[in-house]
Design a protein around this motif. Structure first.
Motif, short mmCIF file in Angstrom:
data_model
loop_
_atom_site.label_atom_id
_atom_site.label_comp_id
_atom_site.label_asym_id
_atom_site.label_seq_id
_atom_site.Cartn_x
_atom_site.Cartn_y
_atom_site.Cartn_z
N THR A 89 7.15 -11.90 6.40
CA THR A 89 7.45 -11.73 7.83
C THR A 89 6.22 -11.15 8.53
O THR A 89 5.81 -11.64 9.59
N ALA A 90 5.65 -10.12 7.93
CA ALA A 90 4.48 -9.48 8.53
C ALA A 90 3.32 -10.46 8.64
O ALA A 90 2.55 -10.42 9.61
N ALA A 91 3.21 -11.38 7.67
CA ALA A 91 2.08 -12.32 7.67
C ALA A 91 2.13 -13.29 8.85
O ALA A 91 1.11 -13.89 9.20
N LEU A 92 3.30 -13.43 9.48
CA LEU A 92 3.40 -14.34 10.64
C LEU A 92 2.82 -13.71 11.89
O LEU A 92 2.64 -14.38 12.90
N LEU A 93 2.55 -12.41 11.82
CA LEU A 93 2.13 -11.68 13.02
C LEU A 93 0.69 -11.20 12.89
O LEU A 93 0.23 -10.87 11.79
N GLN A 94 0.02 -11.12 14.02
CA GLN A 94 -1.31 -10.52 14.06
C GLN A 94 -1.14 -9.00 13.91
O GLN A 94 -0.09 -8.46 14.29
N PRO A 95 -2.17 -8.30 13.37
CA PRO A 95 -2.04 -6.84 13.25
C PRO A 95 -1.63 -6.17 14.56
O PRO A 95 -0.81 -5.25 14.55
N ALA A 96 -2.16 -6.66 15.67
CA ALA A 96 -1.83 -6.04 16.97
C ALA A 96 -0.36 -6.26 17.32
O ALA A 96 0.23 -5.44 18.05
N GLU A 97 0.23 -7.33 16.82
CA GLU A 97 1.63 -7.62 17.15
C GLU A 97 2.59 -6.76 16.32
O GLU A 97 3.72 -6.53 16.72
N ARG A 98 2.16 -6.31 15.14
CA ARG A 98 3.05 -5.47 14.33
C ARG A 98 2.68 -3.99 14.39
O ARG A 98 3.40 -3.15 13.85
N LYS A 99 1.59 -3.68 15.07
CA LYS A 99 1.14 -2.28 15.19
C LYS A 99 2.25 -1.41 15.79
O LYS A 99 2.80 -1.73 16.84
N GLY A 100 2.57 -0.32 15.10
CA GLY A 100 3.56 0.63 15.61
C GLY A 100 5.00 0.24 15.34
O GLY A 100 5.91 1.03 15.58
N VAL A 101 5.24 -0.97 14.85
CA VAL A 101 6.61 -1.40 14.57
C VAL A 101 7.09 -0.73 13.28
O VAL A 101 6.34 -0.64 12.31
N CYS A 102 8.31 -0.24 13.27
CA CYS A 102 8.88 0.37 12.07
C CYS A 102 10.07 -0.46 11.60
O CYS A 102 10.58 -1.30 12.34
N ALA A 103 10.49 -0.21 10.38
CA ALA A 103 11.63 -0.96 9.83
C ALA A 103 12.30 -0.15 8.75
O ALA A 103 11.64 0.60 8.03
N GLU A 104 13.62 -0.32 8.65
CA GLU A 104 14.33 0.33 7.53
C GLU A 104 14.30 -0.60 6.32
O GLU A 104 14.22 -1.81 6.47
N SER A 105 14.37 0.00 5.14
CA SER A 105 14.42 -0.77 3.92
C SER A 105 14.86 0.14 2.78
O SER A 105 15.02 1.35 2.97
N ALA A 106 15.06 -0.45 1.62
CA ALA A 106 15.38 0.38 0.45
C ALA A 106 14.10 0.89 -0.18
O ALA A 106 14.04 2.00 -0.69
N SER A 107 13.07 0.06 -0.15
CA SER A 107 11.77 0.45 -0.68
C SER A 107 10.74 -0.52 -0.12
O SER A 107 11.09 -1.49 0.55
N SER A 108 9.49 -0.25 -0.40
CA SER A 108 8.43 -1.16 0.05
C SER A 108 7.45 -1.31 -1.11
O SER A 108 6.50 -0.55 -1.23
N PRO A 109 7.70 -2.31 -1.98
CA PRO A 109 6.88 -2.40 -3.21
C PRO A 109 5.38 -2.50 -2.93
O PRO A 109 4.59 -1.90 -3.67
N VAL A 110 4.99 -3.22 -1.87
CA VAL A 110 3.55 -3.38 -1.62
C VAL A 110 2.90 -2.10 -1.11
O VAL A 110 1.68 -1.98 -1.11
N SER A 111 3.72 -1.13 -0.63
CA SER A 111 3.14 0.15 -0.17
C SER A 111 3.25 1.23 -1.24
O SER A 111 2.80 2.35 -1.04
N SER A 112 3.90 0.91 -2.37
CA SER A 112 4.18 1.94 -3.37
C SER A 112 2.91 2.39 -4.11
O SER A 112 2.01 1.59 -4.35
#
Lengths: 380, 290
Positions: free
Chosen positions: A260-283
């Motif tokens: 989902t994030a890959a569809l957006l430019q960094p400026a388009e997702r900047k500051g956006v937050c999201a709930e989740s159970a975990s975030s494996p790529v940020s772990s």
């Protein structure tokens, strides 16, 4: 008839009967010690992206089983309709010998499958977030993703307590997932003293979100809360950035997905937050990092939380089998009473089949990179 | 800003629907059968440009004609696979064949590209355009402009060239066209090429502005079908008007009411049109269809 001929005839007869009556194949397989775990997930249709993650996570766990454990599995596409999922379930049950079934993330499909699972006494392990699944008193469903009463509590808490916003607008999908999330968000916002100033249900095929964004702005909302699937989330964020919405956006779990994030430019997702159970790529947990590397090697894609929690779910079932649970009833009992420390969190049933009780809020930084902003353990 | 952006988005969406709907009309006129794979063919065009953009570093405006030509070639193959072998069968056989082909395309895209939505190349690079103090979305304007050029080109070819007259003659009366020496089979193959070339263009235009996913075809096909039903079967301008009306419901009416109410009113409008003007707002020139 000579003994050898009699034996051959008996074997041929048994094989023919087994072929004609698929229900007899199961016990034969069970005798060989194999654990049969069919994977029924949506690989086509609107939830194909989430279903593919679910499939990948399950297959990784099934092919990564401990030495000495023989696993048999098949993957069936449940498509976009409840009846397709029910047909797939009937097919795998007809073949018999099933210990546990990986069931679709699609809430509407799960709702259709639950009565059959209860009737045939076969446990379903899923990562569907639809709260209703575990509110119907069905002892054969086990959910390894925080249900809406956990995830939406974290979602609302973050908006009200961490961001200090009291006038959120809520946009939700008109699917079972969206409706369920909306209901729990409304209850949580009311409990926390916030007023939902605008809310609207949006069709999953909708392409233009500008009308809803304009109305949220006109309602003077101070935060935008989303309960949308992956592609609609990305489209909405893009259109919100383009119109200069100017209020914080806290999305649902779809936004944590790297695709989902890959569809957006960094400026388009900047500051956006999201709930989740975990975030494996940020772990930064080495075990999760190893798993992420293996996933990338295996599938050539970035893993998301759906893949990780489904991996954990199947590993718990395999672990139960290693401990001696073979048939579906033993598997159900093991899942209902055991606890399992997976890669994303520790899972234990709350008595209703909800296994996951932790949630996180992740946010995209100025460069559009994800980071975990807040953890909400043991909410459910 | 919001009103302008809303109008521009609505026009861009309507323009993309119009290209899919035009392909619908061309094929139904030429063959009498509805091509239910038209939405999936548009999606195929979108994925083709996604793939091309990954291989060659060219702007979208250059990739567009390449994708259209490739999809037109694919359209001829589609005609020989899904239409010609079944053309003497009842109309239902052809539309089931196109549905089957659409499902094959959807699953093929899923297998080749995965289930995730993809972002296609922009027609023109760069952000919004500022014009006399107004900030206008560049991609939306480019989509509308390209669609206008394509529709005008199609209208010119059909109305002012010998080739277009042959296509129209085939659409109006294939037996008579054959009697006067027009190669009807070739004309039908050309019609498929044109229609699917336009679908390819629609797919590319949608892929940047609204992303593209393997499962998008069904919804696109439905929108095109509704556009043609409202606007009128058999007429180019009917399809265009119908597509703009669908987009109006999805954007302007969705602001005034809600998205769900706007959708409900769109389908009510279809029922009203079917009741009062069964041939669509701008009439139709052919009788039977699948």
């Amino acid at each position: 008839m000579r003994p050898i001929q009699t034996t051959i005839a008996m074997i041929a007869l048994a094989a023919a009967v087994a072929l004609i009556h698929p229900g007899l194949i199961g016990p034969a397989m069970a005798q060989t010690g194999a654990i049969r775990i069919p994977v029924l997930v949506p690989l086509t249709g609107p939830l194909a992206l989430e279903g593919t993650s679910q499939r990948n996570g399950a297959v990784m766990a099934l092919t990564d089983a401990p030495v000495g454990v023989r696993i048999e599995y098949e993957v069936l596409d449940t498509g976009a309709a409840p009846e397709t999922a029910v047909n797939a379930l009937e097919r795998v049950l007809a073949r018999g010998g099933v210990s546990v079934i990986v069931a679709p993330i699609f809430g509407a499909q799960m709702l259709a499958m639950l009565p059959i699972a209860a009737e045939r006494k076969v446990p379903l392990i899923t990562i569907s977030g639809t709260a209703q699944l575990t509110e119907m008193g069905n002892p054969y469903v086990f959910r390894f993703f925080p249900n809406d009463s956990v995830a939406k509590t974290a979602h609302a808490l973050y908006v009200v307590e961490a961001l200090g916003k009291k006038r959120p607008a809520v946009l939700f999908q008109t699917t079972a997932y969206g409706q369920s999330g909306r209901q729990h968000l409304a209850a949580n916002f009311a409990r926390l003293g916030a007023t939902v100033v605008f809310e609207e249900g949006l069709d999953i095929n909708l392409k233009d979100f500008l009308p809803a964004l304009i109305k949220a702005k006109q309602a003077n909302a101070d935060a935008l809360v989303l309960q949308l699937h992956a592609a609609p989330t990305a489209l909405l964020l893009r259109q919100a950035a383009s119109m200069g919405l100017g209020i914080p956006i806290v999305a649902g779990s779809a936004m944590h997905q790297p695709t989902t994030a890959a569809l957006l430019q960094p400026a388009e997702r900047k500051g956006v937050c999201a709930e989740s159970a975990s975030s494996p790529v940020s772990s930064i947990d080495p075990a999760v990092e190893r798993w992420v590397a293996a996933y990338r090697r295996e599938f050539g894609a970035e893993p998301d939380d759906f893949a990780l929690t489904q991996y954990d779910a199947v590993r718990m079932a395999i672990d139960a089998a290693v401990q001696g649970a073979r048939g579906p009833e033993e598997m159900r009992a093991a899942l209902a009473s055991g606890n399992f420390t997976g890669l994303a969190m520790t899972y234990k049933s709350d008595g209703m089949g909800n296994m996951a009780h932790d949630a996180i809020i992740m946010c995209y930084d100025d460069q559009g990179r994800p980071r975990i902003d807040r953890r909400y353990p043991r909410l459910g | 800003m919001s009103a302008i952006q809303l109008t521009a988005n609505g026009l861009a969406l309507g323009a993309s629907y119009a290209l899919v709907a035009l392909g619908f009309v061309l094929i139904v006129n030429a063959t009498g059968a509805v091509n239910f794979a038209q939405g999936d063919l548009a999606v195929a065009g979108g994925f083709l440009t996604v793939a091309l953009a990954g291989v060659v570093n060219l702007p979208g405006v250059v990739l567009l004609p390449i994708a259209m030509v490739a999809m037109a070639g694919f359209g001829v193959a589609f005609a020989y696979l899904a239409y010609f072998p079944l053309r003497h069968q009842p109309p239902a056989t052809v539309f089931i064949s196109t549905i089957a082909f659409g499902i094959v395309l959807e699953n093929g895209a899923n297998g080749l590209f995965g289930a995730a939505p993809r972002l296609g190349p922009p027609l023109l690079p760069g952000g919004p355009v500022e014009l006399s103090g107004l900030i206008l979305p560049r991609q939306s304007l480019a989509i509308v402009a390209v669609t206008c050029v394509l529709i005008a080109g199609l209208q010119f070819v059909l109305m002012h060239t010998q080739f277009g007259r042959r296509l129209r003659a085939t659409a109006q009366d294939a037996e008579m066209a054959r009697a006067v020496g027009i190669p009807v089979g070739a004309m039908i193959a050309w019609t498929f090429a044109l229609a699917i070339g336009l679908a390819g263009a629609a797919g590319m235009l949608l892929s940047n502005q609204f992303f593209i996913a393997p499962g998008d075809g069904t919804n696109l096909m439905l929108k095109a079908y509704i556009a043609v039903t409202i606007g009128g079967w058999g007429r180019i301008w009917g399809a265009v008007a119908g597509a703009l009306i669908v987009a109006f419901f999805e954007t302007i009416l969705a602001v005034l009411l809600s998205q769900s109410a706007a959708e409900m009113f769109l389908y009510l409008a279809v029922l009203v049109v079917l009741g009062l003007r069964p041939r669509g707002l701008l009439g139709e020139t052919i009788g039977r269809r699948a």
